[in-house]
Design a protein around this motif. Structure first.
Motif, short mmCIF file in Angstrom:
data_model
loop_
_atom_site.label_atom_id
_atom_site.label_comp_id
_atom_site.label_asym_id
_atom_site.label_seq_id
_atom_site.Cartn_x
_atom_site.Cartn_y
_atom_site.Cartn_z
N ARG A 50 6.52 9.51 11.39
CA ARG A 50 7.13 8.71 12.44
C ARG A 50 6.27 7.53 12.91
NH1 ARG A 50 7.12 8.96 17.63
NH2 ARG A 50 6.21 11.04 17.75
N PRO A 51 4.93 7.63 12.98
CA PRO A 51 4.16 6.45 13.39
C PRO A 51 4.30 5.24 12.47
CG PRO A 51 2.85 8.44 13.66
CD PRO A 51 4.09 8.83 12.91
N GLY A 52 4.85 5.44 11.25
CA GLY A 52 5.14 4.27 10.43
C GLY A 52 4.68 4.30 9.00
N ASN A 53 4.15 5.41 8.53
CA ASN A 53 3.67 5.49 7.15
C ASN A 53 4.62 6.30 6.27
OD1 ASN A 53 1.28 4.00 7.56
ND2 ASN A 53 0.23 5.82 8.36
N LEU A 54 4.74 5.85 5.03
CA LEU A 54 5.43 6.60 3.99
C LEU A 54 4.38 7.04 2.98
CD1 LEU A 54 8.21 7.49 2.77
CD2 LEU A 54 8.17 5.33 1.48
N SER A 64 -1.14 10.92 -0.48
CA SER A 64 -1.56 9.57 -0.86
C SER A 64 -1.92 8.74 0.37
CB SER A 64 -0.43 8.86 -1.61
OG SER A 64 0.59 8.45 -0.71
N ALA A 65 -2.54 7.61 0.12
CA ALA A 65 -2.66 6.58 1.15
C ALA A 65 -1.25 6.08 1.48
CB ALA A 65 -3.53 5.43 0.64
N PRO A 66 -1.07 5.46 2.65
CA PRO A 66 0.25 4.93 2.98
C PRO A 66 0.74 3.94 1.92
CG PRO A 66 -1.18 4.90 4.91
CD PRO A 66 -2.04 5.26 3.75
N LEU A 67 2.01 4.05 1.56
CA LEU A 67 2.58 3.12 0.59
C LEU A 67 2.62 1.72 1.19
CD1 LEU A 67 3.45 5.84 -0.72
CD2 LEU A 67 5.54 4.68 -1.45
N VAL A 68 2.34 0.74 0.37
CA VAL A 68 2.41 -0.67 0.75
C VAL A 68 3.87 -1.11 0.74
CG1 VAL A 68 1.72 -3.01 0.06
CG2 VAL A 68 0.11 -1.09 -0.20
N GLY A 69 4.22 -2.05 1.64
CA GLY A 69 5.55 -2.63 1.62
C GLY A 69 6.55 -1.97 2.55
N VAL A 70 6.09 -0.97 3.31
CA VAL A 70 6.96 -0.32 4.29
C VAL A 70 7.07 -1.23 5.52
CG1 VAL A 70 7.19 1.69 5.81
CG2 VAL A 70 6.40 1.97 3.45
N PRO A 71 8.26 -1.41 6.08
CA PRO A 71 8.42 -2.34 7.20
C PRO A 71 7.70 -1.85 8.46
CG PRO A 71 10.41 -1.06 6.90
CD PRO A 71 9.54 -0.75 5.72
N LYS A 72 7.40 -2.81 9.35
CA LYS A 72 6.84 -2.47 10.65
C LYS A 72 7.91 -1.75 11.47
CE LYS A 72 4.74 -4.49 14.79
NZ LYS A 72 4.33 -5.74 15.48
N VAL A 73 7.50 -0.67 12.15
CA VAL A 73 8.46 0.12 12.91
C VAL A 73 8.10 0.10 14.39
CG1 VAL A 73 8.83 1.62 10.91
CG2 VAL A 73 7.26 2.35 12.72
#
Length: 364
Positions: A50-54, A64-73
């Motif tokens: 929920r804080p914004g990482n996929l 994994s590290a957070p995926l790049v390219g996920v939108p700002k939430v």
């Protein structure tokens, strides 16, 4: 027993009416995980935080590290990164769909977009927005939301009312609605309100409060949704085109202040649809999965729903569409269940809602 690609060691055994539950921790240390999707060919999972990482979780549980390219939430209150589902044609298009809370116009609302998962699974490429809840009215609550593709390729988006009750009845607003689109965000011309003045053409059904569960019934192909009531009145619906599901005119609940809902006219109100199933005391439901796998025959024709305040996995036994029995599972774990999905291996997978959340695998 079918073989599992995950090969995880058992770590808890708990009783249930249908046998001993085997509860495995796939991964922990997740920040309020909200939804899980299964990558094909045993590549593991995608999990939204929920804080914004996929993140991708390997079959062995490596995060994994957070995926790049996920939108700002908009990660405030109940807002943030919410549902994640794969395109029905993921094998060829590699599209991943996300729902999330997005700020704008001094408030926030639910937005849905899609991007292409990179070959090395480290990024979403070319992310594009396909839907925005309009207007934006939330100050941090009641975003919904779940995403479900039906058998004809339509994308259903289950939305919340942003805690602005009257908007759930307003057809010119997208609060408290179930929306039906094509995968690119365009509007099917057979939607019930297409061409109607003063109504949003995206709407499939209305009068919903805060929908945080949706799943396609595998035996009928019909979409089921569920929503949080206020204090009491959590409910399951089987939404039909153009129908009004009552909120806030019809409800089995009252305000958290213990006072009646101001707009409410009763539990059953003419011109609105009664819930398919209702809980007079709210378990605070989130996530939903029908069970139709071969691995555990005892679970066939059961519906599983997570409970947040109720801190349980709710098992509903079905005869056709009728709920004939309920069992509360995992209550001794004292965890909030945010999501539940049937995995490709026939196990159930759950997410616990906590700053140190877990991905659990459940079997008999």
């Amino acid at each position: 027993m079918l073989g599992s690609p995950f090969g995880l060691a058992e770590d808890r055994q708990l009783p249930s009416e249908l046998g001993t539950l085997q509860v495995h921790t796939v991964a922990d240390g997740l920040a309020n995980p909200w939804a899980v999707a299964f990558l094909p060919d045993g590549q593991g999972f995608l999990v939204s935080e929920r804080p914004g990482n996929l993140r991708r979780i390997s079959p062995e549980g490596a995060i994994s590290a957070p995926l790049v390219g996920v939108p700002k939430v908009y990660a405030t209150g109940q807002g943030g990164l919410l549902d994640v589902v794969l395109s029905p044609d993921f094998a060829t298009d590699r599209l991943v769909y996300l729902s999330y809370a997005e700020a704008g116009d001094g408030a926030a609302g639910t937005t849905v977009g899609r991007g292409r998962l990179s070959a090395d699974t480290t990024a979403l490429e070319g992310f594009e927005v396909i839907f925005r809840q309009q207007p934006k009215l939330s100050n941090g609550v009641h975003f919904g939301s779940r995403l479900v593709f039906d058998r004809d390729g339509h994308l259903f988006i289950a939305l919340g009312d942003n805690n602005d009750r009257p908007t759930a009845q307003a057809l010119d607003k997208l609060q408290g609605k179930l929306v039906r689109l094509y995968p690119d965000g365009s509007i099917p011309q057979d939607n019930p309100f297409v061409g109607q003045t003063g109504a949003r053409a995206e709407i499939w059904s209305y009068g919903h409060r805060n929908q945080q569960g949706a799943a396609l019934n595998p035996w009928t192909g019909r979409l089921w949704t569920h929503e949080h009531g206020p204090r009491g009145g959590d409910e399951i619906n089987i939404p039909e085109a153009g129908k009004n599901y009552g909120w806030p005119l019809a409800t089995h609940g009252i305000n958290y202040s213990m006072l009646p809902i101001p707009e409410a006219k009763g539990e059953v109100v003419e011109g609105t649809e009664a819930p398919h199933h209702v809980w007079e005391k709210s378990p605070a439901i989130s996530g939903m999965a029908f069970y139709d796998a071969e691995r555990f025959p005892a679970w066939q024709h059961n519906l599983f729903i997570g409970a947040l305040a109720g801190q349980a996995l709710i098992r509903l036994q079905l005869q056709g569409d009728e709920v004939v029995h309920e069992e509360r599972l995992l209550q001794s774990l004292d965890v909030r269940i945010r999501d539940v999905r049937q995995g490709p291996d026939g196990y159930l997978y759950l997410l616990t809602d906590a700053p140190n959340g877990k991905l659990l695998r459940l079997g008999l």
